[in-house]
Structures are given as C-alpha cells and as structure tokens.
Design an enzyme around this catalytic site. Structure first.
Site, PDB file in Angstrom:
ATOM      1  N   CYS A  56       0.824  -1.291   0.065  1.00 55.04           N
ATOM      2  CA  CYS A  56       0.062  -0.020  -0.073  1.00 55.04           C
ATOM      3  C   CYS A  56       0.735   1.256   0.023  1.00 55.04           C
ATOM      4  O   CYS A  56       0.694   2.137  -0.841  1.00 55.04           O
ATOM      5  CB  CYS A  56      -0.982  -0.063   1.153  1.00 55.04           C
ATOM      6  SG  CYS A  56      -1.696  -1.369   1.527  1.00 55.04           S
TER       7      CYS A  56
HETATM    8  C1  BEZ Z   1       1.015  -4.848   2.262  1.00 51.59           C
HETATM    9  O1  BEZ Z   1       0.608  -3.759   1.711  1.00 51.59           O
HETATM   10  O2  BEZ Z   1       2.316  -5.126   1.873  1.00 51.59           O
HETATM   11  C2  BEZ Z   1       0.379  -5.727   3.179  1.00 51.59           C
HETATM   12  C3  BEZ Z   1      -0.870  -5.432   3.558  1.00 51.59           C
HETATM   13  C4  BEZ Z   1      -1.448  -6.305   4.468  1.00 51.59           C
HETATM   14  C5  BEZ Z   1      -0.766  -7.235   5.149  1.00 51.59           C
HETATM   15  C6  BEZ Z   1       0.443  -7.277   4.974  1.00 51.59           C
HETATM   16  C7  BEZ Z   1       1.075  -6.741   3.941  1.00 51.59           C
END
Ligand code: BEZ
Length: 177
Positions: A56
């Site tokens: 994200c």
């Molecule tokens: C990520 O954006 O990489 C992520 C999102 C949720 C849990 C773990 C990683």
C-alpha cells in the site's frame, strides 16, 4: 457487486488542521459523511488492508498519487483511499508520503467497509478486521465499476494485488471511455 449498488451512508471522524486551536497539535475533529465525499461527484475509491503496509505504501497509494492527473483526464473528480484505520494514523500516513492529491478516508470503526461487504479478518497478521483490497468508480454515490482482488477471504495467506492497482483501473477506464 452490481452496477447499481450505492455506497453506504456513514459518518467518518476525521482530524483537520485548524490553526485557531492552541497548543502544539492544532487539529480538531470534523465529521464528514458519505454524502460529503460522494454526492454529485464522479470519484475513484480504493480500499486497502492498512496504512503503512508495504504494498500500500510503496505501490498502490503513491502510484494513485502519481497518476492522479491521468485519472482527472478521464473525468474523475477525486481519488479517495480508504482504510480501516483511525484519523490519526491516516493523517500520519498521508504526511509521511507527502500526499497532495489523493484524499484519505479513515474508516476507523470499519462501518463503511462492513456495509460495502468488504470487511475481512486479518487476525493471522494481528490486524483484526480490515478491508479487502478493492477499487470502485463511484458516480454520485452509485458504484459504476468494481475492481476487486481475487480470493476474498478471512485470514488470507497471500495479499492479491493487481485488479485494484491504479494502472489496471486507469487502463480499464480508458478502454471504456
Ligand atoms: C502490504 O501492503 O504489503 C500488506 C498489506 C497487508 C498485510 C501485509 C502486507
């Protein structure tokens, strides 16, 4: 999700800067409703599992910010990034990424996400209830196009990312224009 689904009416608790507030932290609460965000506008909403998480923070949100002007050319009035995080976390995230264009919506209670049918457990990561990744083109509160990552499930071991990426959403908008 069908093309005629309306986004739920929810009141979000945001924190806004107000220099009339004394002290070192000049922010106050401001309630903003779904109507404030969606009424009379054609907007792109995307939702993700958590502020500051790697995909994200490194790809999805910065790439939407970078492509903001391209979305504007497709008739998008605003881009909203929503997460089941409180206003303090969302503001800190936006500040850390020096966001200027994409607006952050704090769905701290998860009410909007639950009513969208997108709330999933992420207890396997110690996150509690969070949003599944999706994006939506929302016109005056009505969902016109839906971009949901595959495999909607609780405690998903993977983090599917592609359908709701800004590149895919933009490509789709251009194709149907
Ligand atoms: C990520 O954006 O990489 C992520 C999102 C949720 C849990 C773990 C990683």
């Amino acid at each position: 999700m069908t093309g005629q689904k309306k986004v739920p009416f929810v009141t979000f608790l945001t924190r806004v800067r107000d220099d009339s507030v004394p002290g070192p932290n000049p922010y106050r609460w401001e309630e903003r409703t779904s109507d404030d965000y969606f009424a009379g506008k054609r907007v792109l909403l995307f939702s993700l599992p958590g502020a500051f998480t790697p995909t994200c923070s490194t790809y999805q949100l910065p790439n939407f910010e970078d492509l903001y002007d391209e979305f504007k050319k497709e008739g998008i009035d605003a881009i909203y990034c929503l997460s089941v995080n409180d206003a303090f976390v969302m503001n800190a995230w936006g500040k850390s990424l020096e966001l200027q264009k994409v607006e952050l919506i704090p769905d701290g209670s998860g009410e909007f996400t639950r009513k969208m049918g997108m709330l999933v457990a992420k207890d396997n990561l110690g996150f509690g209830m969070r949003s599944w990744r999706y994006a939506a083109l929302v016109n005056n509160g009505v969902v016109e196009q839906w971009f949901e990552e595959e495999g909607f499930s609780d405690n998903c071991e993977t983090d599917p990312y592609g359908v709701s990426s800004p590149q895919n959403v933009l490509q789709t908008l251009r194709a149907v224009a």
